[in-house]
Scaffold this motif. Structure first.
Motif, PDB file in Angstrom:
ATOM      1  N   ASN A 293       0.829  -1.207   0.000  1.00 11.96           N
ATOM      2  CA  ASN A 293       0.000   0.000   0.000  1.00 11.96           C
ATOM      3  C   ASN A 293       0.864   1.258   0.000  1.00 11.96           C
ATOM      4  OD1 ASN A 293      -2.821  -1.153   0.393  1.00 11.96           O
ATOM      5  ND2 ASN A 293      -1.762  -2.072   2.129  1.00 11.96           N
ATOM      6  N   GLU A 294       1.935   1.242   0.787  1.00 10.40           N
ATOM      7  CA  GLU A 294       2.794   2.415   0.899  1.00 10.40           C
ATOM      8  C   GLU A 294       3.452   2.758  -0.435  1.00 10.40           C
ATOM      9  OE1 GLU A 294       2.829  -0.203   2.888  1.00 10.40           O
ATOM     10  OE2 GLU A 294       1.861   0.698   4.648  1.00 10.40           O
ATOM     11  N   VAL A 316      -1.981  -8.856  -4.079  1.00 11.01           N
ATOM     12  CA  VAL A 316      -2.803  -9.338  -2.966  1.00 11.01           C
ATOM     13  C   VAL A 316      -2.538  -8.609  -1.652  1.00 11.01           C
ATOM     14  CG1 VAL A 316      -3.101 -11.623  -3.970  1.00 11.01           C
ATOM     15  CG2 VAL A 316      -1.099 -11.165  -2.540  1.00 11.01           C
ATOM     16  N   GLN A 317      -1.464  -7.843  -1.564  1.00 11.05           N
ATOM     17  CA  GLN A 317      -1.195  -7.114  -0.326  1.00 11.05           C
ATOM     18  C   GLN A 317      -2.025  -5.838  -0.203  1.00 11.05           C
ATOM     19  OE1 GLN A 317       2.729  -6.744   1.365  1.00 11.05           O
ATOM     20  NE2 GLN A 317       3.617  -8.074  -0.200  1.00 11.05           N
ATOM     21  N   LEU A 318      -2.622  -5.410  -1.289  1.00 15.75           N
ATOM     22  CA  LEU A 318      -3.398  -4.176  -1.249  1.00 15.75           C
ATOM     23  C   LEU A 318      -4.697  -4.390  -0.479  1.00 15.75           C
ATOM     24  CD1 LEU A 318      -2.975  -2.893  -4.918  1.00 15.75           C
ATOM     25  CD2 LEU A 318      -1.592  -2.353  -2.908  1.00 15.75           C
ATOM     26  N   ASP A 319      -5.023  -3.429   0.362  1.00 11.48           N
ATOM     27  CA  ASP A 319      -6.265  -3.496   1.126  1.00 11.48           C
ATOM     28  C   ASP A 319      -6.841  -2.094   1.261  1.00 11.48           C
ATOM     29  OD1 ASP A 319      -4.734  -2.248   3.120  1.00 11.48           O
ATOM     30  OD2 ASP A 319      -4.265  -4.151   4.098  1.00 11.48           O
ATOM     31  N   VAL A 320      -7.684  -1.893   2.242  1.00 10.83           N
ATOM     32  CA  VAL A 320      -8.378  -0.617   2.391  1.00 10.83           C
ATOM     33  C   VAL A 320      -7.410   0.538   2.622  1.00 10.83           C
ATOM     34  CG1 VAL A 320      -8.682  -0.790   4.894  1.00 10.83           C
ATOM     35  CG2 VAL A 320     -10.372   0.449   3.519  1.00 10.83           C
ATOM     36  N   ARG A 321      -6.182   0.241   3.019  1.00 11.54           N
ATOM     37  CA  ARG A 321      -5.212   1.307   3.267  1.00 11.54           C
ATOM     38  C   ARG A 321      -4.719   1.983   1.989  1.00 11.54           C
ATOM     39  NH1 ARG A 321      -1.011  -1.990   6.794  1.00 11.54           N
ATOM     40  NH2 ARG A 321      -1.717  -3.567   5.287  1.00 11.54           N
ATOM     41  N   CYS A 322      -5.004   1.389   0.834  1.00 13.06           N
ATOM     42  CA  CYS A 322      -4.581   2.028  -0.421  1.00 13.06           C
ATOM     43  C   CYS A 322      -5.599   3.052  -0.908  1.00 13.06           C
ATOM     44  CB  CYS A 322      -4.315   0.981  -1.500  1.00 13.06           C
ATOM     45  SG  CYS A 322      -5.794   0.226  -2.188  1.00 13.06           S
ATOM     46  N   VAL A 323      -6.585   3.369  -0.049  1.00 12.61           N
ATOM     47  CA  VAL A 323      -7.598   4.362  -0.407  1.00 12.61           C
ATOM     48  C   VAL A 323      -6.948   5.690  -0.788  1.00 12.61           C
ATOM     49  CG1 VAL A 323      -9.438   5.796   0.552  1.00 12.61           C
ATOM     50  CG2 VAL A 323      -9.467   3.335   0.913  1.00 12.61           C
ATOM     51  N   LYS A 324      -5.907   6.069  -0.070  1.00 16.98           N
ATOM     52  CA  LYS A 324      -5.234   7.337  -0.362  1.00 16.98           C
ATOM     53  C   LYS A 324      -4.706   7.360  -1.788  1.00 16.98           C
ATOM     54  CE  LYS A 324      -3.742   8.272   4.403  1.00 16.98           C
ATOM     55  NZ  LYS A 324      -2.560   8.488   5.290  1.00 16.98           N
ATOM     56  N   ALA A 325      -4.163   6.230  -2.225  1.00 18.25           N
ATOM     57  CA  ALA A 325      -3.631   6.163  -3.589  1.00 18.25           C
ATOM     58  C   ALA A 325      -4.752   6.300  -4.611  1.00 18.25           C
ATOM     59  CB  ALA A 325      -2.879   4.850  -3.792  1.00 18.25           C
ATOM     60  N   LEU A 326      -5.851   5.593  -4.393  1.00 20.78           N
ATOM     61  CA  LEU A 326      -6.971   5.672  -5.327  1.00 20.78           C
ATOM     62  C   LEU A 326      -7.538   7.083  -5.378  1.00 20.78           C
ATOM     63  CD1 LEU A 326      -8.858   2.343  -4.502  1.00 20.78           C
ATOM     64  CD2 LEU A 326      -7.242   2.776  -6.350  1.00 20.78           C
ATOM     65  N   GLU A 334      -8.664   6.562 -15.939  1.00 20.72           N
ATOM     66  CA  GLU A 334      -9.701   6.144 -16.875  1.00 20.72           C
ATOM     67  C   GLU A 334      -9.966   4.644 -16.811  1.00 20.72           C
ATOM     68  OE1 GLU A 334      -8.836   7.459 -20.806  1.00 20.72           O
ATOM     69  OE2 GLU A 334      -8.381   9.515 -20.198  1.00 20.72           O
ATOM     70  N   SER A 335      -8.977   3.866 -16.395  1.00 21.72           N
ATOM     71  CA  SER A 335      -9.141   2.414 -16.327  1.00 21.72           C
ATOM     72  C   SER A 335      -8.440   1.888 -15.084  1.00 21.72           C
ATOM     73  CB  SER A 335      -8.556   1.751 -17.579  1.00 21.72           C
ATOM     74  OG  SER A 335      -8.645   0.340 -17.488  1.00 21.72           O
ATOM     75  N   LEU A 336      -9.162   1.077 -14.301  1.00 24.77           N
ATOM     76  CA  LEU A 336      -8.601   0.506 -13.078  1.00 24.77           C
ATOM     77  C   LEU A 336      -8.938  -0.977 -13.011  1.00 24.77           C
ATOM     78  CD1 LEU A 336      -7.245   0.731 -10.277  1.00 24.77           C
ATOM     79  CD2 LEU A 336      -9.509   1.289  -9.346  1.00 24.77           C
ATOM     80  N   THR A 337      -7.911  -1.789 -12.786  1.00 24.48           N
ATOM     81  CA  THR A 337      -8.089  -3.226 -12.588  1.00 24.48           C
ATOM     82  C   THR A 337      -7.567  -3.600 -11.209  1.00 24.48           C
ATOM     83  OG1 THR A 337      -7.818  -3.683 -14.954  1.00 24.48           O
ATOM     84  CG2 THR A 337      -7.523  -5.524 -13.439  1.00 24.48           C
ATOM     85  N   MET A 338      -8.461  -4.138 -10.378  1.00 25.47           N
ATOM     86  CA  MET A 338      -8.062  -4.622  -9.054  1.00 25.47           C
ATOM     87  C   MET A 338      -8.558  -6.050  -8.853  1.00 25.47           C
ATOM     88  SD  MET A 338      -8.243  -1.366  -6.482  1.00 25.47           S
ATOM     89  CE  MET A 338      -7.043  -2.191  -5.432  1.00 25.47           C
ATOM     90  N   SER A 339      -8.612  -6.802  -9.919  1.00 26.19           N
ATOM     91  CA  SER A 339      -9.086  -8.182  -9.854  1.00 26.19           C
ATOM     92  C   SER A 339      -8.208  -9.011  -8.921  1.00 26.19           C
ATOM     93  CB  SER A 339      -9.071  -8.795 -11.255  1.00 26.19           C
ATOM     94  OG  SER A 339      -9.817  -8.004 -12.156  1.00 26.19           O
ATOM     95  N   TYR A 340      -8.868  -9.845  -8.123  1.00 23.75           N
ATOM     96  CA  TYR A 340      -8.210 -10.770  -7.204  1.00 23.75           C
ATOM     97  C   TYR A 340      -7.435 -10.063  -6.091  1.00 23.75           C
ATOM     98  CZ  TYR A 340      -9.410 -13.893 -10.998  1.00 23.75           C
ATOM     99  OH  TYR A 340     -10.104 -14.577 -11.962  1.00 23.75           O
ATOM    100  N   CYS A 341      -7.692  -8.787  -5.889  1.00 18.21           N
ATOM    101  CA  CYS A 341      -7.175  -8.097  -4.704  1.00 18.21           C
ATOM    102  C   CYS A 341      -8.198  -8.340  -3.594  1.00 18.21           C
ATOM    103  CB  CYS A 341      -6.990  -6.608  -4.976  1.00 18.21           C
ATOM    104  SG  CYS A 341      -5.776  -6.248  -6.260  1.00 18.21           S
ATOM    105  N   ARG A 342      -8.159  -9.513  -3.030  1.00 15.64           N
ATOM    106  CA  ARG A 342      -9.261  -9.992  -2.205  1.00 15.64           C
ATOM    107  C   ARG A 342      -9.352  -9.322  -0.848  1.00 15.64           C
ATOM    108  NH1 ARG A 342      -8.998 -16.479  -3.729  1.00 15.64           N
ATOM    109  NH2 ARG A 342      -9.590 -16.194  -5.920  1.00 15.64           N
TER     110      ARG A 342
END
Length: 581
Positions: A293-294, A316-326, A334-342
């Motif tokens: 996330n960092e 797979v390490q990405l979680d709710v803490r990457c909200v700042k990045a998003l 324009e395009s975002l893929t976060m498939s299998y970021c469970r």
């Protein structure tokens, strides 16, 4: 003159009175025609050529001619060569693919005829490097995919002479079956001491035996490279200084794709080294299990005003803490893929992408993101009004009939919708329900729909909901409650279908196949695998009526005489390019 003046005055009077002046379609200017035609498929353009001489002239323009790729195979090589020799060819050979070819005199003669036109060449399962030697003087892009020399006894280890391509600015080599020494030899020839070309695009596989050469090539062309794609087939060493020195020179980089087995230390060095002035637009980190996330937040902070396409599949390490990045990227993304970021949650996506109305995002891929709830998904979709592509495969908690209603209400521009294995959805979700029903028929521009494994769908979906005249691709695999009457209605409601897959739809029979091939005149790909009620009669229907069909998949059909089916197809439908029985 007086008459003309009177007519002019009359027209002006009409305009002042607010009347609408009708214009015949033939009066439209060419630039408007071309804008309209740019939305048509290749097959539509070929049909449009037959309408009038003007349409023929417009379709034959370079703008449309360069959109198609010429695929040369063993089956059509002779005919292609004769067509060019007739001097009546309208085919543009700027973009060519060699597929399943071997070295031959006929191929060499063909290349002597068209070689000067070829600017982009894709070599797929075709060890023909000796045949192309010296015949492509204007080649700018060379792509080598899944090509092996093991079946070619005449092929030497010399491979291809890269120095002959004086105008080369792009090279892709993802052929995993290629000998590693051969790939290393080609890479060596791209060093500046060997060639004067300036690469703008490079795709290559990292291996321990080519690390130094790959770094040298990247370093030599760093000032011109705009796109870099590296697949790490094995983990690199811990020494990262040379990587840092290389990537900090790439101030023109616009596209970066890193995939495979890359450890966190090297990933950090690469992303931190690229200059901020590079204005990175496309970042693909598919399968980067080490991405944190960092680090993503640092990337978002660095290119918050330029990043348009981001692919984080299997990070797979990405979680709710990457909200700042998003949140930082949401203005340009324009395009975002976060498939299998469970580990990602619905709340995180809502807070990251849609704090306010997001009019920028056009593509969103969330396959198998398990912890998104229905409320969060609906809130997210309400604030993304300009989505063109949406994939929610296996998001079982988030994708319900209410979610579909939200999509059909707010996503009127949607072109692609994939909701495979979303088992909570029913026919009502597509037909519309409640006081203000929103049906899928509102998506008039939908081109592709996938509902594989949605087991609660029945013939009502096909009869009452899917009235989509522009739908081109439909996947209904494992929808076991669909029957022949539903398929009959589908063929009338969706006449433009070019791809239909009904694998494992156990209620479908020969009559259903007959409806498909009789009514879907544009069908090019059909999958009827594991439909146990299908017999040889279906193949007779296909051979008789499916004139445009080019791909047929009919595997695992119990009791089917495969040899007899193949004989029917070979005899009556030799145009089929791919048959799997």
């Amino acid at each position: 003159m007086a008459t003309a003046l009177a007519a002019s005055n009359s027209a002006e009077t009409s305009d002042e009175e607010g009347e609408t002046t009708m214009m015949h379609i033939e009066q439209l200017p060419n630039d408007l025609w071309i804008e309209i035609m740019s939305y048509l498929t290749y097959l539509d353009l070929q049909q449009l050529r037959l309408v009038s001489w003007r349409c023929r002239e417009l379709v034959n323009r370079r703008y449309f001619a360069t959109r198609g790729r010429v695929i040369v195979t063993k089956e059509n090589l002779k005919d292609m060569k004769q067509h060019v020799e007739s001097h009546a060819s309208y085919i543009n050979f700027e973009d060519v693919e060699f597929r399943n070819l071997s070295q031959s005199l006929e191929l060499e003669q063909f290349l002597r005829l068209v070689g000067k036109e070829v600017k982009c060449l894709l070599v797929r399962h075709s060890p023909v490097f000796r045949s192309i030697h010296g015949k492509l003087p204007n080649l700018k892009m060379l792509k080598i995919a899944t090509t092996s020399f093991l079946d070619d006894d005449n092929m030497t280890v010399d491979g291809i002479n890269m120095k002959q391509f004086h105008q080369l600015d792009g090279f892709e080599c993802d052929g995993v079956s290629l000998d590693s020494n051969l790939k290393l030899l080609m890479l060596l020839q791209l060093r500046r001491v060997e060639t004067k070309v300036r690469l703008r695009h490079l795709l290559f596989e990292y291996r321990r035996n080519n690390e130094m050469v790959l770094l040298q090539v990247l370093y030599d062309h760093a000032h011109t490279l705009e796109s870099v794609d590296i697949f790490f087939s094995c983990s690199p060493g811990i020494e990262t200084e040379n990587w840092r020195l290389t990537f900090e020179r790439m101030y023109r980089l616009r596209t970066l794709k890193l995939s495979g087995n890359c450890h966190l230390m090297l990933l950090q060095v690469i992303l931190d080294s690229i200059p901020k002035t590079a204005q990175l637009k496309h970042l693909d980190l598919t399968g980067m299990l080490s991405l944190t996330n960092e680090l993503l937040i640092r990337v978002a902070r660095k290119w918050r005003k330029t990043l348009s396409y981001v692919d984080l599949m299997f990070c797979v390490q990405l979680d709710v803490r990457c909200v700042k990045a998003l949140r930082k990227m949401s203005g340009c993304l324009e395009s975002l893929t976060m498939s299998y970021c469970r580990a990602m949650t619905g709340r995180g996506l809502v807070e990251g992408l849609t704090t306010n109305m997001n009019n920028t995002l056009q593509e969103l891929f969330l396959e198998d993101v398990c912890f998104i709830d229905e409320n969060s998904m609906c809130a997210l979709l309400e604030r993304l009004p300009n989505l063109r592509k949406l994939s929610l495969d296996n998001c079982q908690k988030a994708t319900t009939d209410r979610t579909l209603a939200t999509i059909f209400q707010h996503q009127k521009l949607l072109r692609v919708l994939r909701i495979d294995y979303c088992i909570k959805i029913t026919d009502n979700g597509f037909i519309g329900f409640g006081k203000h029903p929103y049906a899928i028929s509102r998506l008039r521009g939908l081109r592709e729909l996938n509902v594989r494994g949605c087991r609660n769908l029945t013939h009502r979906l096909l009869k009452r909901a899917l009235r989509l005249p522009e739908l081109l691709s439909l996947t209904l695999d494992y929808c076991n409650r669909l029957d022949t009457k539903g398929i009959a209605a589908l063929t009338m409601n969706c006449p433009a279908l070019e791809m239909l897959s009904v694998a494992s739809c156990s209620l479908l029979d020969d009559v259903a196949v007959q409806f498909v091939v009789l009514n879907l005149n544009r069908l090019r790909s059909l999958n009827i695998s594991n439909c146990s009620l299908i017999t040889l009669q279906s193949f007779s229907h296909i051979a008789r009526y499916a004139d445009n069909l080019r791909e047929l998949v009919a595997c695992s059909i119990d009791g089917l005489d495969h040899e007899a089916a193949q004989s029917i197809l070979d005899l009556h439908l030799p145009e089929l390019k791919k048959v799997m029985l």
